[in-house]
Design a protein around this motif. Structure first.
Motif, short mmCIF file in Angstrom:
data_model
loop_
_atom_site.label_atom_id
_atom_site.label_comp_id
_atom_site.label_asym_id
_atom_site.label_seq_id
_atom_site.Cartn_x
_atom_site.Cartn_y
_atom_site.Cartn_z
N ALA A 1 0.83 -1.21 0.00
CA ALA A 1 0.00 0.00 0.00
C ALA A 1 0.86 1.26 0.00
CB ALA A 1 -0.93 -0.01 1.21
N LEU A 2 1.96 1.23 0.71
CA LEU A 2 2.79 2.43 0.85
C LEU A 2 3.89 2.54 -0.20
CD1 LEU A 2 3.22 2.53 4.74
CD2 LEU A 2 1.75 3.98 3.33
N ALA A 3 4.21 1.44 -0.87
CA ALA A 3 5.34 1.46 -1.80
C ALA A 3 4.95 1.26 -3.26
CB ALA A 3 6.36 0.38 -1.41
N ALA A 4 3.69 0.89 -3.52
CA ALA A 4 3.28 0.68 -4.91
C ALA A 4 3.45 1.97 -5.72
CB ALA A 4 1.81 0.23 -4.96
N PRO A 5 3.83 1.86 -6.98
CA PRO A 5 4.05 3.07 -7.80
C PRO A 5 2.82 3.98 -7.84
CG PRO A 5 4.90 1.13 -8.92
CD PRO A 5 4.17 0.63 -7.72
N THR A 6 1.63 3.39 -7.87
CA THR A 6 0.37 4.15 -7.82
C THR A 6 -0.41 3.69 -6.61
OG1 THR A 6 0.30 4.35 -10.23
CG2 THR A 6 -1.76 4.71 -9.05
N ARG A 7 -1.00 4.63 -5.89
CA ARG A 7 -1.72 4.25 -4.67
C ARG A 7 -2.84 3.26 -5.02
NH1 ARG A 7 -3.01 9.04 -2.77
NH2 ARG A 7 -5.11 9.08 -3.60
#
Length: 549
Positions: free
Chosen positions: A382-388
């Motif tokens: 959730a915090l590191a994905a390229p897009t939220r």
């Protein structure tokens, strides 16, 4: 960890855009996604009726049959069939002692109509006059030694729901004796009254799912027509918690954090799983810098949960704790991965043979630890994905992880996933495959419970079906992760865009509420090597899926 500066104007809210994004009936017909254009399953089903929707068809001119009313009608058809599916277990026969349910020769298993609702009414905390759940204990086997006393084994909202239905049943019976209402066996009356409220609850789930689907309202048809609703709508009381959880997500999507928290908290007082939805919500609020709104939802959930639990806890602490004691003391249920591993390998389990009432301490710790690892992985995604990610994507992943790692997966628990899966990954072939497989597990389950001595199935056959179900759920999770990493393949994001006739701007998460359109504030660094591997994996999976289609 990186922190992004605030952007000017991000505190402004756009209720008009949000309300349209979460209400399929409020959109113009041209703004809705036609499933016969995007879903091969819908296109194939439309052929006997003239084929896919024409590009010049007049849509939205019918004043009565709106998408919501059509979906509710489809849900009513499914629920009526679900009641008929359980009806063989409601048949009775006369004896010298009076009318009895016809469960002779294990009919509840051979007819596959078993429902927890029916034997629940015979429990001592519901049927006798003057009792109240959590206050009045009952003995499971009177005259046996040692005597085991039990209390209501469900959380407070579900327990009181059962008690109120029992009181309504008593009132109906009294009026029937006066000739004012038709008479029936009291257990059958109890089931039908309970089924009436559960029907209303599932209709609420369908309504909320359609509203959350935004420009894809017809995806909610998979909730209305779900094979899992057909099999399990009246197996237990889980439709009640599903209704509270789904309406909680809808309240959040409509930017009402207090109401969202209250509904989720009440859902958590009916079944535990709605409280899990707060985790993804708070993590995404952290990423979007919306912790104030997330805190309001959390406070509302805590207040609602305490409001219904605290009085029972203070008045009847022993009865209130029965649900938690039973879940702590339970071993691995037949449909858990731990039991499947033990069966196929001959393994004695983490705790070895257990005495009656002995707590499986190691199993509890392992199950909790595995779920905690899944929570950490989903939080990192959730915090590191390229897009939220979208909120429902993470909610689906978390609830699926909970079921897969838990020591109990009762069959009706699959209802929890239905609205979340439809909203998270609206790919009809994937969803229908999972729902059909999951619903089909009911047949080997019933014949496994029948026992091999009664021409039932051996345990291995049932566990094989369970493992297939788990693999399909894992495949759905993989699809969701793939679309989180490559949002261009997300069907929901493809449907989002400028709504021309209204001049509204695009949305990136129709169920995101305050998260929708908010810039990222807190983002974890994405390790390059890990990113490269995941992107390559996502591209490979996407290419395979395109070739298969």
């Amino acid at each position: 960890m990186s922190t992004k500066p605030d952007d000017a104007g991000t505190e402004s809210e756009e209720p008009e855009r949000v309300s349209a994004a979460v209400d399929g009936d409020s959109l113009d017909a041209a703004d809705r996604v036609a499933p016969t254009w995007t879903e091969p399953v819908a296109a194939a089903l439309s052929r006997p009726f003239g084929g896919p929707l024409g590009r010049h068809a007049q849509v939205g001119r019918q004043w009565f049959w709106t998408p919501l009313r059509v979906l509710l009608l489809l849900a009513m058809i499914t629920l009526a069939a679900a009641w008929l599916f359980k009806a063989p277990c409601l048949q009775t026969y006369d004896t010298a002692q009076g009318t009895q349910l016809d469960w002779r020769a294990n009919r509840q298993y051979t007819a596959m109509c078993y429902s927890d609702i029916i034997p629940r009414f015979g429990m001592g905390d519901l049927a006798p006059d003057g009792v109240f759940p959590y206050k009045t204990p009952w003995t499971q086997q009177p005259g046996s030694s040692p005597q085991e006393q039990h209390y209501m084994e469900y959380p407070v909202v579900t327990g009181v729901f059962q008690w109120l239905n029992a009181k309504i049943t008593d009132g109906w019976t009294t009026l029937a004796q006066l000739g004012w209402l038709p008479a029936a066996m009291i257990t059958v009356l109890y089931f039908n009254i309970t089924a009436l409220w559960l029907t209303a609850a599932w209709l609420v789930v369908v309504w909320a799912a359609m509203a959350l689907a935004g420009r894809r309202p017809w995806d909610a048809a998979l909730v209305a027509l779900s094979p899992l609703a057909f099999v399990h709508a009246f197996t237990n009381f889980d439709a009640l918690a599903a209704a509270l959880a789904t309406t909680g997500l809808l309240a959040w999507a409509r930017r009402r954090p207090w109401l969202a928290g209250v509904l989720i908290g009440l859902g958590g007082a009916a079944k535990f799983y709605p409280l899990l939805l707060l985790g993804p919500l708070l993590v995404l609020c952290l990423r979007a810098g919306r912790l104030r709104e997330g805190g309001r939802a959390l406070a509302g959930a805590a207040a609602a949960w305490l409001a219904v639990n605290l009085p029972i806890l203070l008045l009847y602490p022993v009865g209130w704790g029965e649900f938690y004691r039973l879940n702590t003391a339970r071993g691995a249920d037949p449909d858990s991965l731990y039991n499947a591993l033990a069966h196929y390998t001959g393994w004695a389990g983490f705790d070895g043979p257990l005495a009656p009432g002995q707590v499986p301490v190691v199993l509890n710790a392992v199950s909790l630890g595995l779920f905690a690892l899944c929570c950490a992985a989903i939080g990192w995604l959730a915090l590191a994905a390229p897009t939220r990610p979208r909120l429902v994507q993470l909610c689906f992943l978390l609830v699926a992880a909970f079921l897969l790692t838990n020591k109990v997966w009762s069959p009706q628990y699959s209802l929890w996933l239905v609205p979340l899966a439809v909203l998270a990954v609206p790919r009809w072939r994937w969803l229908l495959t999972w729902m059909a497989v999951d619903a089909a597990v009911w047949a080997p389950r019933m014949y496994y419970y029948l026992g091999t001595g009664n021409k039932g199935l051996p345990e291995g056959w049932f566990l094989g079906a369970v493992l297939v179900r788990d693999l399909v759920v894992l495949a759905l999770c993989a699809v969701v992760v793939h679309e989180v990493l490559r949002p261009g393949g997300d069907q929901v994001r493809r449907a989002l865009g400028p709504v021309g006739s209204h001049g509204r701007t695009a949305v990136d998460d129709p169920s995101g509420g305050f998260l929708d359109g908010s810039p990222d504030r807190v983002v974890l660094p994405w390790p390059r090597t890990t990113a490269d591997r995941l992107v390559r994996w996502a591209r490979t999976l996407g290419a395979q899926r395109e070739r298969a289609s």
